[in-house]
Design a protein around this motif. Structure first.
Motif, PDB file in Angstrom:
ATOM      1  N   HIS A  80     -57.512 -23.300  18.261  1.00  0.00           N
ATOM      2  CA  HIS A  80     -58.749 -23.020  18.041  1.00  0.00           C
ATOM      3  C   HIS A  80     -58.890 -21.454  18.824  1.00  0.00           C
ATOM      4  N   SER A  81     -59.412 -20.526  17.861  1.00  0.00           N
ATOM      5  CA  SER A  81     -60.002 -19.326  18.373  1.00  0.00           C
ATOM      6  C   SER A  81     -61.190 -18.793  18.164  1.00  0.00           C
ATOM      7  N   ASP A  90     -57.755 -17.926  22.375  1.00  0.00           N
ATOM      8  CA  ASP A  90     -57.849 -19.285  22.065  1.00  0.00           C
ATOM      9  C   ASP A  90     -58.672 -20.005  23.409  1.00  0.00           C
ATOM     10  N   PHE A  91     -59.275 -20.980  22.797  1.00  0.00           N
ATOM     11  CA  PHE A  91     -60.212 -21.903  23.529  1.00  0.00           C
ATOM     12  C   PHE A  91     -59.964 -23.177  23.706  1.00  0.00           C
ATOM     13  N   ALA A  92     -59.019 -23.687  22.707  1.00  0.00           N
ATOM     14  CA  ALA A  92     -58.734 -25.121  22.808  1.00  0.00           C
ATOM     15  C   ALA A  92     -57.602 -25.359  21.777  1.00  0.00           C
ATOM     16  N   ILE A  93     -56.939 -26.529  22.091  1.00  0.00           N
ATOM     17  CA  ILE A  93     -55.550 -27.076  21.310  1.00  0.00           C
ATOM     18  C   ILE A  93     -55.998 -28.539  21.093  1.00  0.00           C
ATOM     19  N   LEU A 108     -58.135 -30.304  23.572  1.00  0.00           N
ATOM     20  CA  LEU A 108     -58.384 -30.036  25.114  1.00  0.00           C
ATOM     21  C   LEU A 108     -58.497 -28.673  25.295  1.00  0.00           C
ATOM     22  N   PRO A 109     -59.372 -28.278  26.400  1.00  0.00           N
ATOM     23  CA  PRO A 109     -59.328 -26.688  26.759  1.00  0.00           C
ATOM     24  C   PRO A 109     -58.134 -25.915  26.860  1.00  0.00           C
ATOM     25  N   HIS A 110     -58.207 -24.742  26.400  1.00  0.00           N
ATOM     26  CA  HIS A 110     -57.099 -23.955  26.462  1.00  0.00           C
ATOM     27  C   HIS A 110     -57.587 -22.520  26.772  1.00  0.00           C
ATOM     28  N   ILE A 114     -59.583 -20.494  34.858  1.00  0.00           N
ATOM     29  CA  ILE A 114     -59.798 -22.017  35.309  1.00  0.00           C
ATOM     30  C   ILE A 114     -61.238 -22.152  35.120  1.00  0.00           C
ATOM     31  N   GLY A 115     -61.099 -23.206  34.173  1.00  0.00           N
ATOM     32  CA  GLY A 115     -62.629 -23.815  33.972  1.00  0.00           C
ATOM     33  C   GLY A 115     -63.217 -22.846  32.610  1.00  0.00           C
ATOM     34  N   ASP A 116     -63.614 -23.468  31.697  1.00  0.00           N
ATOM     35  CA  ASP A 116     -64.448 -22.603  30.623  1.00  0.00           C
ATOM     36  C   ASP A 116     -65.742 -23.314  30.315  1.00  0.00           C
ATOM     37  N   PRO A 117     -66.704 -22.850  30.948  1.00  0.00           N
ATOM     38  CA  PRO A 117     -68.142 -23.170  30.648  1.00  0.00           C
ATOM     39  C   PRO A 117     -68.666 -23.075  29.134  1.00  0.00           C
ATOM     40  N   GLU A 118     -67.837 -22.440  28.316  1.00  0.00           N
ATOM     41  CA  GLU A 118     -67.940 -22.272  26.956  1.00  0.00           C
ATOM     42  C   GLU A 118     -67.279 -23.311  26.016  1.00  0.00           C
ATOM     43  N   TYR A 119     -66.533 -23.924  26.743  1.00  0.00           N
ATOM     44  CA  TYR A 119     -65.709 -24.777  25.884  1.00  0.00           C
ATOM     45  C   TYR A 119     -66.311 -25.851  24.929  1.00  0.00           C
ATOM     46  N   ALA A 120     -67.286 -26.431  25.517  1.00  0.00           N
ATOM     47  CA  ALA A 120     -68.112 -27.521  24.661  1.00  0.00           C
ATOM     48  C   ALA A 120     -68.864 -26.923  23.483  1.00  0.00           C
ATOM     49  N   ARG A 121     -69.399 -25.759  23.963  1.00  0.00           N
ATOM     50  CA  ARG A 121     -70.486 -24.891  22.777  1.00  0.00           C
ATOM     51  C   ARG A 121     -69.358 -24.721  21.941  1.00  0.00           C
ATOM     52  N   ARG A 122     -68.189 -24.039  22.121  1.00  0.00           N
ATOM     53  CA  ARG A 122     -67.347 -23.523  21.087  1.00  0.00           C
ATOM     54  C   ARG A 122     -66.757 -24.644  20.124  1.00  0.00           C
ATOM     55  N   LEU A 123     -66.364 -25.732  20.741  1.00  0.00           N
ATOM     56  CA  LEU A 123     -66.134 -26.737  19.974  1.00  0.00           C
ATOM     57  C   LEU A 123     -67.228 -27.419  18.952  1.00  0.00           C
TER      58      LEU A 123
END
Length: 143
Positions: A80-81, A90-93, A108-110, A114-123
């Protein structure tokens, strides 16, 4: 607890395929530490959200489609990009698991930090639109 179990399955699948380089990558730290702390502290179904809350929504089910494959059988994953400023990041695989009549996807976060506070929002695709591409681990893009 389901997200935690599926995170563990995806983490172990990628570890089996990529080895310690995967575990040492900075983007895996947040998952690795959540899993470690849950098991080290004797986590339970009742308090699982304390450990796996940041990954809520990482797992989904769909109807299996042979075009997508299965991570365990043919090493296929989805990357995912999204746009970040002028860059595509890229923010997740996502690992793909066929279980019975379902395709279970676990993202999974990618990232390079280290750490991506945007991961959940991006998903959830809030804000910037995301693009996906399927690859076979080892670097091959699947058309």
């Amino acid at each position: 607890m389901i997200d935690g179990s599926l995170l563990k399955a995806a983490f172990l699948a990628r570890f089996e395929m990529e080895g310690y380089e995967f575990v040492k990558h900075p983007s895996t730290e947040c998952v690795r530490l959540a899993l470690r702390d849950f098991f080290r502290n004797g986590g339970t179904k009742e308090n699982a959200k304390e450990y796996f809350g940041p990954f809520a929504g990482c797992a989904n089910t769909a109807t299996p489609d042979k075009r997508f494959g299965d991570t365990l059988l043919d090493r296929r994953v989805v990357i995912h990009s999204t746009r970040y400023g002028n860059d595509e990041i890229d923010f997740a695989i996502t690992c793909l698991f066929t279980v019975g009549n379902d395709l279970i996807t676990v993202a999974l976060p990618h990232h390079n930090g280290i750490g991506d506070p945007e991961y959940a929002r991006r998903l959830r695709h809030d804000g910037q639109p995301a693009t996906i591409r399927q690859v076979r681990l080892g670097g091959f893009v699947i058309a």
